[in-house]
Motif scaffolding. Structure first.
Motif, PDB file in Angstrom:
ATOM      1  N   VAL A   1      -3.963   6.878  -3.254  1.00 40.32           N
ATOM      2  CA  VAL A   1      -3.543   5.553  -2.259  1.00 40.32           C
ATOM      3  C   VAL A   1      -3.921   4.682  -3.070  1.00 40.32           C
ATOM      4  CG1 VAL A   1      -3.341   4.424  -0.367  1.00 40.32           C
ATOM      5  CG2 VAL A   1      -3.222   6.909  -0.175  1.00 40.32           C
ATOM      6  N   ASP A   2      -3.162   4.086  -3.148  1.00 42.32           N
ATOM      7  CA  ASP A   2      -3.825   2.291  -3.581  1.00 42.32           C
ATOM      8  C   ASP A   2      -2.751   1.174  -3.835  1.00 42.32           C
ATOM      9  OD1 ASP A   2      -5.403   0.736  -5.015  1.00 42.32           O
ATOM     10  OD2 ASP A   2      -4.703   1.879  -6.932  1.00 42.32           O
TER      11      ASP A   2
ATOM     12  N   LEU B   1       0.635  -1.748   0.082  1.00 43.28           N
ATOM     13  CA  LEU B   1       0.105  -0.008  -0.162  1.00 43.28           C
ATOM     14  C   LEU B   1       1.038   1.217   0.125  1.00 43.28           C
ATOM     15  CD1 LEU B   1      -2.572   1.359   0.026  1.00 43.28           C
ATOM     16  CD2 LEU B   1      -2.710   1.080   2.281  1.00 43.28           C
ATOM     17  N   GLY B   2       0.534   2.131  -1.242  1.00 42.32           N
ATOM     18  CA  GLY B   2       1.277   3.991  -0.782  1.00 42.32           C
ATOM     19  C   GLY B   2       0.646   4.414  -1.665  1.00 42.32           C
ATOM     20  N   VAL B   3       1.142   5.753  -2.050  1.00 50.71           N
ATOM     21  CA  VAL B   3       0.762   6.887  -2.517  1.00 50.71           C
ATOM     22  C   VAL B   3       1.494   6.673  -3.689  1.00 50.71           C
ATOM     23  CG1 VAL B   3       1.335   9.259  -2.077  1.00 50.71           C
ATOM     24  CG2 VAL B   3       0.668   8.080   0.284  1.00 50.71           C
ATOM     25  N   TYR B   4       0.631   6.919  -4.568  1.00 48.87           N
ATOM     26  CA  TYR B   4       0.995   7.492  -6.212  1.00 48.87           C
ATOM     27  C   TYR B   4       0.251   8.775  -6.731  1.00 48.87           C
ATOM     28  CZ  TYR B   4       1.333   2.097  -6.245  1.00 48.87           C
ATOM     29  OH  TYR B   4       1.838   1.125  -6.323  1.00 48.87           O
ATOM     30  N   GLU B   5       0.883   9.007  -7.829  1.00 50.67           N
ATOM     31  CA  GLU B   5       0.308  10.227  -8.661  1.00 50.67           C
ATOM     32  C   GLU B   5      -0.140  10.350  -9.561  1.00 50.67           C
ATOM     33  OE1 GLU B   5       2.419  14.920  -9.995  1.00 50.67           O
ATOM     34  OE2 GLU B   5       4.373  11.748  -9.147  1.00 50.67           O
ATOM     35  N   ARG B   6      -1.157  11.048 -10.409  1.00 50.46           N
ATOM     36  CA  ARG B   6      -1.511  11.425 -11.521  1.00 50.46           C
ATOM     37  C   ARG B   6      -0.806  11.614 -13.142  1.00 50.46           C
ATOM     38  NH1 ARG B   6      -6.617  11.270  -8.162  1.00 50.46           N
ATOM     39  NH2 ARG B   6      -7.746   9.450  -8.372  1.00 50.46           N
ATOM     40  N   LEU B   7      -0.468  10.721 -13.759  1.00 49.82           N
ATOM     41  CA  LEU B   7       0.646  11.628 -14.857  1.00 49.82           C
ATOM     42  C   LEU B   7      -0.711  11.637 -15.807  1.00 49.82           C
ATOM     43  CD1 LEU B   7       3.233   9.377 -14.941  1.00 49.82           C
ATOM     44  CD2 LEU B   7       3.345  11.415 -13.269  1.00 49.82           C
ATOM     45  N   PRO B   8       0.344  13.023 -16.954  1.00 45.52           N
ATOM     46  CA  PRO B   8      -1.206  13.612 -17.311  1.00 45.52           C
ATOM     47  C   PRO B   8      -1.689  12.637 -19.105  1.00 45.52           C
ATOM     48  CG  PRO B   8       0.811  15.298 -16.813  1.00 45.52           C
ATOM     49  CD  PRO B   8       0.984  13.631 -16.449  1.00 45.52           C
TER      50      PRO B   8
ATOM     51  N   GLU C   1       4.335   6.113  -8.953  1.00 42.59           N
ATOM     52  CA  GLU C   1       4.995   5.636  -7.139  1.00 42.59           C
ATOM     53  C   GLU C   1       5.263   6.858  -6.948  1.00 42.59           C
ATOM     54  OE1 GLU C   1       5.392   2.167  -4.263  1.00 42.59           O
ATOM     55  OE2 GLU C   1       6.220   1.716  -6.200  1.00 42.59           O
ATOM     56  N   VAL C   2       5.249   7.011  -5.215  1.00 40.49           N
ATOM     57  CA  VAL C   2       5.626   8.450  -4.358  1.00 40.49           C
ATOM     58  C   VAL C   2       6.523   7.403  -3.514  1.00 40.49           C
ATOM     59  CG1 VAL C   2       5.865  10.496  -3.988  1.00 40.49           C
ATOM     60  CG2 VAL C   2       4.100  10.534  -5.740  1.00 40.49           C
ATOM     61  N   PRO C   3       7.562   7.218  -3.070  1.00 45.28           N
ATOM     62  CA  PRO C   3       7.889   6.332  -2.268  1.00 45.28           C
ATOM     63  C   PRO C   3       8.383   6.967  -1.127  1.00 45.28           C
ATOM     64  CG  PRO C   3       9.244   6.235  -3.832  1.00 45.28           C
ATOM     65  CD  PRO C   3       8.191   6.652  -4.241  1.00 45.28           C
ATOM     66  N   ASP C   4       8.724   8.550  -2.006  1.00 47.49           N
ATOM     67  CA  ASP C   4       9.036   9.751  -0.202  1.00 47.49           C
ATOM     68  C   ASP C   4       8.197  10.173   0.508  1.00 47.49           C
ATOM     69  OD1 ASP C   4       8.571  10.869  -3.165  1.00 47.49           O
ATOM     70  OD2 ASP C   4      10.824  12.168  -2.689  1.00 47.49           O
ATOM     71  N   HIS C   5       6.271   9.763   0.209  1.00 45.87           N
ATOM     72  CA  HIS C   5       5.893  11.096   0.613  1.00 45.87           C
ATOM     73  C   HIS C   5       5.899  10.284   1.689  1.00 45.87           C
ATOM     74  CE1 HIS C   5       1.793  12.413   1.366  1.00 45.87           C
ATOM     75  NE2 HIS C   5       2.074  12.984   0.180  1.00 45.87           N
TER      76      HIS C   5
ATOM     77  N   VAL D   1     -11.841 -10.383  -2.995  1.00 46.93           N
ATOM     78  CA  VAL D   1     -10.968  -9.589  -2.190  1.00 46.93           C
ATOM     79  C   VAL D   1     -10.656  -7.840  -2.930  1.00 46.93           C
ATOM     80  CG1 VAL D   1      -7.566  -9.201  -1.881  1.00 46.93           C
ATOM     81  CG2 VAL D   1      -8.997 -11.330  -1.253  1.00 46.93           C
ATOM     82  N   MET D   2     -10.459  -7.592  -3.723  1.00 49.62           N
ATOM     83  CA  MET D   2     -10.536  -6.488  -4.869  1.00 49.62           C
ATOM     84  C   MET D   2     -11.149  -6.136  -4.414  1.00 49.62           C
ATOM     85  SD  MET D   2      -7.973  -5.952  -6.378  1.00 49.62           S
ATOM     86  CE  MET D   2      -8.181  -5.103  -7.369  1.00 49.62           C
ATOM     87  N   PRO D   3     -12.385  -5.935  -4.330  1.00 50.00           N
ATOM     88  CA  PRO D   3     -13.582  -5.058  -3.629  1.00 50.00           C
ATOM     89  C   PRO D   3     -13.140  -4.278  -2.107  1.00 50.00           C
ATOM     90  CG  PRO D   3     -14.464  -7.408  -5.072  1.00 50.00           C
ATOM     91  CD  PRO D   3     -13.886  -7.320  -4.677  1.00 50.00           C
ATOM     92  N   HIS D   4     -12.735  -4.827  -1.869  1.00 46.66           N
ATOM     93  CA  HIS D   4     -12.613  -4.669  -0.152  1.00 46.66           C
ATOM     94  C   HIS D   4     -11.443  -3.779  -0.375  1.00 46.66           C
ATOM     95  CE1 HIS D   4     -14.871  -7.607   1.411  1.00 46.66           C
ATOM     96  NE2 HIS D   4     -14.958  -8.636   0.471  1.00 46.66           N
ATOM     97  N   MET D   5     -10.309  -4.703  -0.969  1.00 45.56           N
ATOM     98  CA  MET D   5      -9.477  -3.520  -1.434  1.00 45.56           C
ATOM     99  C   MET D   5     -10.060  -2.005  -1.790  1.00 45.56           C
ATOM    100  SD  MET D   5      -6.539  -5.775  -2.901  1.00 45.56           S
ATOM    101  CE  MET D   5      -5.133  -5.182  -2.996  1.00 45.56           C
ATOM    102  N   ARG D   6     -10.907  -2.434  -3.052  1.00 48.27           N
ATOM    103  CA  ARG D   6     -10.645  -0.920  -4.000  1.00 48.27           C
ATOM    104  C   ARG D   6     -11.793   0.210  -2.598  1.00 48.27           C
ATOM    105  NH1 ARG D   6      -9.238   1.427  -7.353  1.00 48.27           N
ATOM    106  NH2 ARG D   6      -8.897  -0.507  -8.662  1.00 48.27           N
ATOM    107  N   ARG D   7     -12.191  -0.904  -1.336  1.00 44.86           N
ATOM    108  CA  ARG D   7     -13.175   0.906  -0.653  1.00 44.86           C
ATOM    109  C   ARG D   7     -12.063   0.643   0.165  1.00 44.86           C
ATOM    110  NH1 ARG D   7     -16.180  -4.638  -0.411  1.00 44.86           N
ATOM    111  NH2 ARG D   7     -18.090  -4.334  -1.792  1.00 44.86           N
TER     112      ARG D   7
END
Length: 457
Positions: free
Chosen positions: A364-365, A83-90, A96-100, A336-342
């Motif tokens: 976050v995803d 689980l981590g923080v990600y950034e949307r690109l144009p 992935e933003v590992p240093d957030h 599992v995927m629906p729970h992870m999405r929630r």
């Protein structure tokens, strides 16, 4: 149902909002009533369900091996996905933003009592059993998040205030209460909503009968062994033999001391005065006890969306071939995927709230690809295709493959393979360089220089 009052902090916030709206809804803000449903109050005071002769609660349900395995399997699968923080690109991709700084709470340590994966596991167990998991964000004076506390569902009461905003009442270990607005609370819900529109639906309350049957069946089986499997036995005396009340009590006590329990089940009995020991020829299989046990396990697996073979029930399924593999893939995809999405969306909307109509670029995803683990042959075929070759482009570099296998990178291993351009139809393999050389040469040779007759003389 009323009777719960807001704390002084929550009451001041209510008064400020109502004063700004010039709506004299609450005359005395310190005594603002809480609007809560009967079901919430019932669970708040530790309500339970009596089904099949047993008490069914989230705690007692975990006595069932089927419920235990279904819950721990779902929660363990969720905590295994990074689980981590990600950034949307144009371009529609993500990075992935590992240093957030939020990765500290998501991956390492949300609070002093647990790790990031354990926090997700506890929230998943609470969500699967009660339909709701709760986490409270703690902030410093400057608004920086310092920790995320885990609260068991039994110590959290969600409610709507008089202006219909959602609040949460947390009960601490010392018995004190805290009221917090929804923007500071992670509420991980299960499928659906209850009548109040705040809480998720509880699998235990909706399927208490099925879980109660499973618990009662195992309790009955345990009782059979505890009594030494003598339930279907009886003793007879001659017709002219009169057994007094005192003799019956003494004989029952003799049986209890001599033959009750598994350890004493094979001890011989000494019978007097013509007494006979007889046994009714009804076995556990004749009474369909084993079939009931199997059915109750499958029924519990159906509740949590878990394939029976993954919790040890393989009597009606094969353990070979692609059927088991496909059921396992279906479990990850449809359960599992629906729970992870929630979970991911709840973390995103609380950690990166929407300001106005602008969606933040950070979110976050989970990384569901981390759950795709096959045998060595399957992994070899996957990585071979991912690297490309045989005139097919690749989609992974050598260092990306090595990173998945925990190997160090190699120089020049960040390049993704793309095949060269295909030569024209009918050209031979060796003609590719010839064609390239012809493009560098002029199509017609230059004319020979004209000689001056004066130079010849």
């Amino acid at each position: 149902m009323s009777g719960y009052r807001l704390s002084s902090r929550a009451a001041e916030a209510e008064a400020a909002r109502n004063a700004a709206r010039v709506v004299p809804e609450i005359q005395d803000s310190s005594s603002a009533a809480v609007i809560a449903g009967d079901a919430d109050i019932f669970e708040w005071f530790g309500g339970s369900y009596q089904e099949a002769g047993v008490t069914v609660t989230p705690a007692t349900s975990m006595r069932s091996t089927a419920v235990w395995r279904c819950v721990t399997l779902n929660a363990g699968t969720m905590m295994s996905a990074p689980l981590g923080v990600y950034e949307r690109l144009p371009n529609g991709m993500r990075r992935e933003v590992p240093d957030h700084p939020f990765n500290r709470f998501l991956q390492v340590e949300p609070n002093d009592d647990m790790s990031g994966p354990e926090f997700i596991e506890l929230q998943a167990i609470a969500m699967l059993l009660t339909g709701n998991g709760y986490g409270l964000m703690r902030q410093a004076r400057n608004g920086t998040i310092t920790r995320i506390d885990y609260y068991p569902p039994a110590r959290v009461l969600p409610f709507r205030s008089t202006d219909r905003s959602v609040w949460y009442r947390f009960t601490n270990e010392d018995g004190s209460n805290e009221d917090h607005q929804a923007s500071y609370v992670f509420h991980f819900r299960g499928p659906g909503r209850d009548a109040g529109g705040i809480k998720g639906l509880s699998a235990i309350s909706h399927h208490a009968k099925a879980i109660g049957i499973n618990i009662a069946t195992r309790d009955y089986t345990a009782g059979q062994f505890e009594r030494g499997l003598l339930t279907n036995d009886y003793f007879s005396f001659p017709e002219n033999q009169v057994v007094t009340k005192e003799q019956r009590a003494a004989f029952k006590e003799y049986l209890r001391l001599k033959a009750q329990g598994v350890a004493n089940a094979h001890n011989p009995l000494i019978l007097e005065n013509g007494a006979e020991w007889k046994r009714v020829s009804i076995t556990a299989k004749d009474a369909q006890l084993l079939e009931l046990l199997q059915y109750s396990v499958v029924d519990v697996a159906r509740i949590f969306g878990t394939p029976p073979h993954m919790i040890g029930e393989t009597s009606a399924a094969t353990t070979w071939g692609t059927g088991i593999e496909q059921m396992t893939i279906g479990f990850k995809l449809y359960t599992v995927m629906p729970h992870m999405r929630r979970f991911a969306k709840e973390l995103t909307r609380k950690l990166f709230p929407i300001i106005g109509a602008r969606i933040p670029n950070l979110f976050v995803d989970f990384d569901p690809d981390a759950l795709q683990v096959g045998d060595s042959k399957s992994q070899g075929e996957l990585f071979s295709r991912a690297l490309g070759g045989n005139q097919l482009p690749g989609w992974m570099s050598q260092n990306e493959v090595r990173r998945k296998k925990n190997l160090p990178p190699i120089p020049g291993g960040d390049r993704v393979y793309f095949p060269p351009e295909t030569p024209p139809a009918g050209a031979q393999p060796d003609d590719r360089q010839t064609l390239a050389d012809d493009e560098d040469e002029p199509s017609d040779p230059p004319p020979a220089p004209r000689k001056d007759p004066a130079d010849e003389s």
